[in-house]
Design a protein around this motif. Structure first.
Motif, mmCIF file in Angstrom:
data_model
loop_
_atom_site.group_PDB
_atom_site.id
_atom_site.type_symbol
_atom_site.label_atom_id
_atom_site.label_comp_id
_atom_site.label_asym_id
_atom_site.label_seq_id
_atom_site.Cartn_x
_atom_site.Cartn_y
_atom_site.Cartn_z
ATOM 1 N N GLU A 144 54.850 18.579 -25.854
ATOM 2 C CA GLU A 144 54.153 19.208 -25.204
ATOM 3 C C GLU A 144 53.877 18.912 -23.634
ATOM 4 N N THR A 145 54.049 17.621 -23.548
ATOM 5 C CA THR A 145 53.981 17.082 -22.175
ATOM 6 C C THR A 145 55.401 17.221 -21.604
ATOM 7 N N ALA A 146 56.597 17.372 -22.379
ATOM 8 C CA ALA A 146 57.873 17.526 -21.768
ATOM 9 C C ALA A 146 57.665 19.082 -21.346
ATOM 10 N N VAL A 147 57.347 19.842 -22.040
ATOM 11 C CA VAL A 147 57.037 21.521 -21.753
ATOM 12 C C VAL A 147 56.539 21.469 -20.509
ATOM 13 N N GLU A 148 55.259 20.855 -20.334
ATOM 14 C CA GLU A 148 54.334 20.913 -19.220
ATOM 15 C C GLU A 148 55.186 20.446 -17.793
ATOM 16 N N ASP A 149 55.688 19.301 -17.886
ATOM 17 C CA ASP A 149 56.641 18.718 -16.955
ATOM 18 C C ASP A 149 57.775 19.706 -16.539
ATOM 19 N N ILE A 239 57.406 33.384 -21.388
ATOM 20 C CA ILE A 239 56.807 32.110 -21.431
ATOM 21 C C ILE A 239 55.193 32.171 -21.232
ATOM 22 N N TYR A 240 54.993 32.856 -20.179
ATOM 23 C CA TYR A 240 53.349 33.172 -20.133
ATOM 24 C C TYR A 240 52.713 33.909 -21.229
ATOM 25 N N ALA A 241 53.402 34.675 -21.922
ATOM 26 C CA ALA A 241 52.762 35.253 -23.195
ATOM 27 C C ALA A 241 52.900 33.977 -24.349
ATOM 28 N N GLU A 242 53.458 33.390 -24.386
ATOM 29 C CA GLU A 242 53.833 32.627 -25.620
ATOM 30 C C GLU A 242 52.902 31.053 -25.582
ATOM 31 N N THR A 243 52.256 31.129 -24.437
ATOM 32 C CA THR A 243 51.375 29.853 -24.117
ATOM 33 C C THR A 243 50.048 30.348 -23.879
ATOM 34 N N GLN A 244 49.584 31.429 -24.493
ATOM 35 C CA GLN A 244 48.225 32.029 -24.339
ATOM 36 C C GLN A 244 47.346 31.178 -25.141
ATOM 37 N N VAL A 252 49.964 26.691 -15.942
ATOM 38 C CA VAL A 252 51.200 26.731 -15.228
ATOM 39 C C VAL A 252 52.326 27.706 -15.354
ATOM 40 N N ALA A 253 52.159 28.113 -16.546
ATOM 41 C CA ALA A 253 53.103 29.285 -16.834
ATOM 42 C C ALA A 253 52.756 30.805 -16.079
ATOM 43 N N TYR A 254 51.425 30.915 -15.736
ATOM 44 C CA TYR A 254 50.882 31.890 -15.290
ATOM 45 C C TYR A 254 51.190 31.755 -13.694
ATOM 46 N N MET A 255 51.075 30.530 -13.090
ATOM 47 C CA MET A 255 51.501 30.400 -12.036
ATOM 48 C C MET A 255 52.746 30.770 -11.441
ATOM 49 N N ARG A 256 53.657 30.412 -12.324
ATOM 50 C CA ARG A 256 55.121 30.545 -12.207
ATOM 51 C C ARG A 256 55.485 31.780 -12.207
ATOM 52 N N TYR A 257 54.884 32.843 -13.222
ATOM 53 C CA TYR A 257 55.001 34.062 -13.526
ATOM 54 C C TYR A 257 54.622 34.940 -12.140
ATOM 55 N N VAL A 258 53.532 34.549 -11.690
ATOM 56 C CA VAL A 258 52.971 35.318 -10.393
ATOM 57 C C VAL A 258 54.034 34.965 -9.154
ATOM 58 N N LYS A 291 41.307 35.101 -10.970
ATOM 59 C CA LYS A 291 40.405 34.595 -10.044
ATOM 60 C C LYS A 291 40.633 32.882 -10.197
ATOM 61 N N GLN A 292 41.469 32.400 -11.047
ATOM 62 C CA GLN A 292 41.835 31.030 -11.387
ATOM 63 C C GLN A 292 42.518 30.435 -10.428
ATOM 64 N N LEU A 293 43.609 31.402 -9.918
ATOM 65 C CA LEU A 293 44.663 30.888 -8.976
ATOM 66 C C LEU A 293 44.279 30.304 -7.437
ATOM 67 N N PRO A 294 44.811 29.523 -7.108
ATOM 68 C CA PRO A 294 44.332 28.867 -5.738
ATOM 69 C C PRO A 294 44.407 29.913 -4.681
ATOM 70 N N ARG A 295 43.678 29.591 -3.702
ATOM 71 C CA ARG A 295 43.369 30.459 -2.504
ATOM 72 C C ARG A 295 44.557 31.094 -2.119
ATOM 73 N N LYS A 296 45.418 30.139 -1.816
ATOM 74 C CA LYS A 296 46.910 30.490 -1.225
ATOM 75 C C LYS A 296 47.514 31.564 -1.783
ATOM 76 N N GLU A 297 47.614 31.226 -3.470
ATOM 77 C CA GLU A 297 48.416 32.096 -4.232
ATOM 78 C C GLU A 297 47.700 33.610 -4.240
#
Length: 331
Positions: A144-149, A239-244, A252-258, A291-297
């Motif tokens: 799990e930590t490897a995937v997050e990294d 990846i976004y769908a499979e990490t729900q 992290v996946a949501y941010m990258r997808y966006v 709404k959980q995204l940082p303001r910049k994103e």
């Protein structure tokens, strides 16, 4: 103690001018028990003939010739011939530090890891070298930590070529048949996203032992095609769908997808792809997760989806102000 064998898998397509130096760097490896399996993927230049000359001279090199089927098909053909206890991947126009495979297999054995990986350096034709990242630190990871990294991309890069995999892991991965082999761009990210959770342990050594050689005419520097935009979007959507069900990974996946969607919305080459990406960004703004995204994103999403001409101007100014638009240019 019996020395473990490493099989190095190399796809090769029209790289006559570069394949020799790649093979020379592998033949010069400090780790002696290598087999080097090269698939000539229907090359129309002298790649196949060069490969045959090397294979005739060096018993470590195994030559495969097939009709053009793309990099994934070339790798799969070589994997079928691999006999090693560990599997490594190298692109045929790159170079490998003399100690890379010695270092990776030593780490894999010392940490009892299914995956050992390292940093890399990006080498430009003008002599400039960018290091990713060269801190020298060693990090032990569970699945799990490897995937997050991997998804964060702070120090672990998505490529296959700076990693060494235990053979049994690759065999289980292939048997599960979860990989979408039609993906041509970011296939390495998807493959590692699936491989890392299957591993009991991984170990990362941040030494830049793989030499990624930038050049004109390579797949990454060729003109934009639809699949080069859509494949990364497909990968990140999956990846976004499979990490729900994994909250930290999903953020992290949501941010990258966006960010992929923003890039596809902003590009001008394919208006239809831009329109589809904008529609998806607008849909996502109706969900609580946005709404959980940082303001910049959030500002970037709003601009790319609803104020696209203005967003493009702002992006153009930012890229030229920072020099980002030329970061990977090959002169």
């Amino acid at each position: 103690m019996v020395m473990k064998k490493i099989s190095v898998v190399i796809p090769a397509y029209n790289i006559e001018s570069y394949l020799g130096r790649c093979l020379d760097s592998l033949l010069a490896q400090s780790y002696p028990d290598l087999e080097i399996i090269v698939t000539d993927d229907g090359s129309t230049d002298g790649t196949g003939a060069l490969l045959d000359r090397y294979a005739a001279e060096y018993p470590k090199i195994i030559a495969i010739h097939q009709k053009n089927g793309g990099v994934t098909a070339a790798r799969l053909a070589a994997l079928k011939r691999a006999k090693g206890d560990y599997i490594g991947f190298v692109d045929g126009d790159d170079l490998v530090d003399r100690e890379m495979f010695q270092t990776l297999i030593a780490d894999a054995e010392a940490y009892d890891a299914d995956i050992a990986h390292c940093g890399y350096q990006m080498v430009f034709p003008d002599g400039r070298i960018d290091h990713y990242y060269g801190t020298g630190r060693v990090v032990a990871q569970n699945g799990e930590t490897a995937v997050e990294d991997l998804l964060r991309g702070d120090f672990v890069e998505p490529g296959l070529c700076n990693k060494l995999y235990r053979r049994e892991l690759i065999e289980r991965f292939l048997a599960e048949k979860r990989m979408d082999w039609t993906i041509r761009i970011n296939e390495d990210l998807l493959m590692n996203f699936l491989l890392f959770p299957m591993s009991g342990k991984a170990v990362f050594r941040d030494e830049c032992l793989y030499h990624y050689m930038r050049r004109k005419g390579s797949a990454c520097s060729a003109e934009v095609q639809p699949y080069k935009l859509l494949d990364p979007q497909r990968v990140m959507h999956r990846i976004y769908a499979e990490t729900q069900d994994k909250e930290r990974l999903h953020r992290v996946a949501y941010m990258r997808y966006v960010r992929v969607l923003i890039g596809n919305a902003a590009q001008r080459a394919y208006p239809e792809i831009s329109g589809q990406a904008r529609a998806e960004l607008k849909r996502m703004q109706c969900e609580q997760e946005w709404k959980q995204l940082p303001r910049k994103e959030r500002c970037m999403v709003f601009g790319a989806s609803k104020l696209l001409p203005l967003y493009r101007v702002v992006r153009w100014c930012y890229d030229r102000g920072t020099g980002n638009y030329r970061k990977y240019d090959v002169e």
